[in-house]
Design an enzyme around this catalytic site. Structure first.
Site, PDB file in Angstrom:
ATOM      1  N   GLU B 285      38.025  31.645  53.054  1.00 15.33           N
ATOM      2  CA  GLU B 285      39.251  31.819  53.648  1.00 15.33           C
ATOM      3  C   GLU B 285      39.600  30.884  54.577  1.00 15.33           C
ATOM      4  O   GLU B 285      40.965  30.250  54.790  1.00 15.33           O
ATOM      5  CB  GLU B 285      39.217  33.102  54.526  1.00 15.33           C
ATOM      6  N   GLU B 288      40.928  27.758  52.846  1.00 16.89           N
ATOM      7  CA  GLU B 288      42.224  28.210  52.307  1.00 16.89           C
ATOM      8  C   GLU B 288      43.146  27.906  53.292  1.00 16.89           C
ATOM      9  O   GLU B 288      44.180  27.204  53.260  1.00 16.89           O
ATOM     10  CB  GLU B 288      42.364  29.307  51.505  1.00 16.89           C
ATOM     11  N   CYS B 311      40.563  40.999  53.953  1.00 20.98           N
ATOM     12  CA  CYS B 311      39.613  41.918  53.794  1.00 20.98           C
ATOM     13  C   CYS B 311      39.673  43.484  53.964  1.00 20.98           C
ATOM     14  O   CYS B 311      38.562  44.141  53.409  1.00 20.98           O
ATOM     15  CB  CYS B 311      38.433  41.507  55.153  1.00 20.98           C
ATOM     16  N   SER B 331      45.577  35.723  52.278  1.00 24.09           N
ATOM     17  CA  SER B 331      44.711  34.990  51.548  1.00 24.09           C
ATOM     18  C   SER B 331      44.168  35.692  50.222  1.00 24.09           C
ATOM     19  O   SER B 331      44.185  36.830  50.027  1.00 24.09           O
ATOM     20  CB  SER B 331      43.432  34.776  52.522  1.00 24.09           C
ATOM     21  N   LYS B 370      37.635  51.781  50.866  1.00 26.41           N
ATOM     22  CA  LYS B 370      36.648  50.856  50.074  1.00 26.41           C
ATOM     23  C   LYS B 370      36.280  51.717  48.805  1.00 26.41           C
ATOM     24  O   LYS B 370      35.848  51.015  47.840  1.00 26.41           O
ATOM     25  CB  LYS B 370      35.528  50.496  50.715  1.00 26.41           C
ATOM     26  N   GLU B 373      38.966  50.731  46.812  1.00 25.06           N
ATOM     27  CA  GLU B 373      38.837  49.037  46.430  1.00 25.06           C
ATOM     28  C   GLU B 373      37.884  48.664  45.207  1.00 25.06           C
ATOM     29  O   GLU B 373      38.364  47.949  44.387  1.00 25.06           O
ATOM     30  CB  GLU B 373      38.466  48.257  47.598  1.00 25.06           C
ATOM     31  N   GLU B 378      40.722  44.998  38.674  1.00 24.27           N
ATOM     32  CA  GLU B 378      40.565  43.496  38.589  1.00 24.27           C
ATOM     33  C   GLU B 378      39.030  43.379  39.177  1.00 24.27           C
ATOM     34  O   GLU B 378      38.488  41.972  39.069  1.00 24.27           O
ATOM     35  CB  GLU B 378      41.498  42.744  39.585  1.00 24.27           C
ATOM     36  N   CYS B 515      37.247  47.974  62.006  1.00 21.90           N
ATOM     37  CA  CYS B 515      36.588  48.647  61.135  1.00 21.90           C
ATOM     38  C   CYS B 515      35.583  49.483  62.118  1.00 21.90           C
ATOM     39  O   CYS B 515      34.954  50.726  61.766  1.00 21.90           O
ATOM     40  CB  CYS B 515      35.474  47.886  60.321  1.00 21.90           C
TER      41      CYS B 515
END
Lengths: 160, 590
Positions: B285, B288, B311, B331, B370, B373, B378, B515
């Site tokens: 990141e 980038e 994230c 990102s 999560k 996720e 993908e 978090c």
């Protein structure tokens, strides 16, 4: 019964009603009232479109529609039938009357017949207690009804 | 000057600022009035006080009726009694009535032992449910991350408040009327079909078992008991500063070593650290970010700034649903959890000679989203996911209890190498502002080619909902924006969208505090000071690390040298980056 389509004409109707209410989230009840008045009912697509216009979550719109019994998500029939369950009508046997409408039409409260002709709902008092028990079909009031008249009245409308 | 109000509570004379509620006034002198529907995240501007449950009623002299203390403001000369017989009997009746339309399967409820209603019944000494009558019956709604069991809903509407006010997601609303009334979605559709972003803050807010996370502990137990499988675990940075609370330890206790030992005792073959992958995330990141800034400064009009962190899976779902025109702004770096999975199932599995099918990657996360996720299409290779199972901090605690491990007495253990080595920069991923601070530490040194004197960027820290700061990159001012909580994210993004503010980089976390305040963390029951203590512990964790910059992690350097090549290079891009999808079709209103 044809399926509701959120076409450009209907969208414009909704846009106009929202605009007339200042596109304000605070006026959502007025908007729903107005739109139901024009379209007859408030299917999911209509609520989604209203939510977008007023910039509020559709869950809130549905929350209001599901709260007030006035709002409906099923289309009313061509001849909406309202059976009065007010006190006077109740003591004179309106429950039996309602049951007979149910039986004859094959639908329950809040439902519409498949041919789209009749819908059945109940209300509390139309102010014609002397005529109890009372039912309304559209704007017309039928007084001193007995269950055995029901089939005949329905047939009259069906043949119109 | 603030106007002060003088009053008496339970015989104590006190003065409070005008506008203080009776509940707050009582709390200030150590008198605890029980509450249920009241939910306040101190300092975050979030409060649910419909005054509807009536559990917090108190007696005010001269007032005929009992008054709800959560919502009634103190008035001059008030004489208040918080625990008279009349008050206690009223509270008992209220709880009795709530229980009359509540399932009695408390023994096997996911909230057993943590349930606020159960605690009230216990504290009030209820021994029978006096009222009987109809019970509400709803179909259970199970999504990838959240279970809604509305039979247990007590209509406190705390979930609705966090979903609408705090997160501005608006998936939940009160629907229907009277006895049928419940908190639900539009058209009572499944949560997965609604605008829900799976952030799970409704689960964190629910006082009973109506909302809970999908329990995956059995899937993990099954894998651990399968001799054919190699089962490895990764732990997110926010877990180690909160797990202790589940075992009666003080909020903010750092239990990294004990957690590692517990995971070994549970039978994981290797105990690794998501922090390793957080360092990796910074490499990708950060690179980038520098690339985008450099191209932007060179006048490349195709570059879109700010770059935004990616994230947080709740945040990813949020921008996919509400900001589809910005899909190329965040990102492309995967989250640390998914980067870990990709590295484990490729680089590491190859190294050990294990097939990806025989390797089970378990993640311990402070997060409910999560779970969703790791199930995204993908992140599967031929149907096999990079991360097999994601557990919340609470579920890990449950597993530790299954085995009867005395957590607070465990000796400290150490993570395995190589995927267990990390830096202080990775530790702070668990706090709001932490990811961007970690990225700044690395980006600064890569950009200026100079060593940072001080690695602490105080201007990026804190608990203010939306923060803006400028960091001096040796003469180049870099504008940074930070938001935590999705409502705050919306405020920040709308400013960017309207062109009112310019930022080079933005960090967004879906949960308040980042978090540490995640939906999968031990229940704080509205006590936000616990989240604050976890946040402080995260920074202590950072200060205690010998290495505090991601690009100095020796195992990360080795990974690039041995396997990945360059940050954002071809192989890194293939394994460590992702793309986003337009989910705005689900979004009707906002």
């Amino acid at each position: 019964m044809c399926k509701f389509e959120l076409n450009d004409t209907n969208k414009q109707i909704i846009i106009d009603v929202c605009k007339a209410n200042g596109n304000s989230a605070g006026n959502v009840i007025h908007v729903l009232h107005g739109v139901q008045g024009k379209l007859g009912y408030l299917p999911a697509e209509v609520q989604e479109f209203i939510a977008k216009q007023l910039n509020i979550p559709v869950s809130k719109v549905y929350g209001i529609v599901s709260f007030y019994s006035f709002f409906t998500m099923t289309p009313k029939g061509k001849y909406p039938i309202d059976v009065c369950l007010g006190t006077a009508c109740h003591v004179r046997g309106s429950d039996k009357l309602l049951e007979e409408f149910r039986r004859q039409l094959g639908i329950g409260e809040g439902q519409t017949t498949e041919d789209g002709l009749f819908s059945l709902s109940t209300l509390r008092c139309v102010g014609a207690c002397s005529l109890a028990p009372v039912a309304m079909i559209g704007e017309k009031v039928y007084g001193r009804l007995t269950p055995n008249q029901v089939a005949g009245i329905i047939a009259e409308y069906r043949d119109k | 000057m603030e106007t002060m109000i003088a009053l008496t509570i339970d015989g104590h004379f006190l003065q409070v600022p005008k506008g203080t509620t009776i509940l707050e006034a009582a709390k200030s002198i150590g008198i605890a009035i029980p509450t249920l529907c009241h939910y306040k995240l101190e300092g975050q501007g979030i409060e649910n006080k419909p005054g509807s449950c009536r559990v917090c009623v108190v007696e005010v002299e001269g007032s005929k009726n009992l008054v709800p203390s959560c919502y009634t403001e103190c008035k001059e000369g008030m004489v208040i009694h918080t625990h008279t017989l009349r008050v206690i009997m009223a509270r008992r009746t209220v709880v009795d009535l709530l229980l009359s339309d509540h399932p009695s399967d408390c023994l096997v409820c996911p909230q057993a032992g943590k349930c606020e209603l159960q605690k009230l019944a216990l504290d009030l000494g209820l021994r029978e449910i006096t009222y009987s009558g109809s019970k509400s019956v709803y179909k259970k709604d199970i999504s990838a991350a959240i279970i809604r069991d509305m039979n247990k809903c007590i209509m406190c509407r705390r979930c609705e408040t966090v979903c609408n006010q705090m997160q501005t997601v608006g998936a939940l609303s009160a629907i229907n009327r009277g006895f049928e009334a419940v908190v639900g979605t539009a058209f009572e559709q499944k949560l997965e079909d609604s605008t829900c972003v799976m952030c799970g803050q409704c689960v964190q807010a629910c006082p009973v078992g109506a909302l809970s996370e999908v329990d995956n502990t059995r899937d993990v137990m099954k894998a651990l008991n399968n001799p054919k499988k190699t089962v490895i675990v990764q732990t997110a940075p926010a877990v180690r500063v909160a797990l202790g609370e589940e075992f009666g330890m003080e909020p903010g206790s750092r239990v990294t070593g004990k957690m590692v030992t517990a995971l070994r005792q549970l039978g994981f073959n290797y105990v690794f650290d998501t922090d390793f992958a957080a360092d990796l995330t910074i490499m990708e990141e950060g690179t980038e970010m520098l690339d985008r800034i450099a191209r932007y400064q060179a006048g490349d009009k195709s570059v879109r700034l700010p770059i935004m962190t990616s994230c947080c899976p709740g945040w990813v779902n949020f921008f996919e649903t509400y900001y589809p025109e910005m899909l190329d702004v965040p990102s492309t770096a995967k989250s640390p959890m998914m980067m870990f999975g990709a590295i484990a199932k490729n680089y590491w599995a190859e190294k050990l000679g294990i097939s990806r099918e025989d390797l089970v990657v378990v993640a311990i996360m402070p997060c409910v989203a999560k779970k969703y996720e790791c199930k995204r299409d993908e992140f599967q290779v031929n149907g096999n996911p990079d991360v097999d199972i994601s557990l919340t901090t609470r579920e890990l605690a449950d597993m530790i209890r299954y085995l009867g491990i005395k957590f607070d007495q465990l000796p400290n253990g150490e993570f395995d190498r190589p995927l267990g080595e990390s830096t202080g920069a990775a530790a702070i991923f668990g706090a709001t502002g932490g990811v961007i601070e970690a990225a700044t530490r690395t980006a600064y040194e890569l950009y200026t080619k100079k060593a940072l004197g001080k690695v602490d960027f105080q201007q990026l820290r804190g608990l203010t909902g939306v923060r803006e700061a400028t960091v001096d990159f040796d003469g180049t001012p870099i504008r940074i924006g930070i938001a935590h909580g999705l409502g705050n994210a919306r405020k920040l993004l709308d400013k960017v969208r309207k062109g009112e503010e310019f930022f080079h980089a933005i960090e967004i976390m879906a949960c308040p505090g980042g978090c540490v305040g995640g939906a999968g963390q031990p229940y704080h029951h509205g006590d936000f000071s616990k989240v604050e203590k976890r946040l402080n512990a995260i920074y202590e964790e950072d200060s205690s690390m010998p290495i505090r910059k991601s690009h100095e992690n020796p195992y990360i350097k080795q990974l690039y040298k041995e396997y990945l090549g360059e940050p954002c290079g071809e192989k890194a891009h293939h394994l460590l980056h992702t793309h986003y999808f337009d989910k705005s079709k689900k979004n009707y209103g906002l």
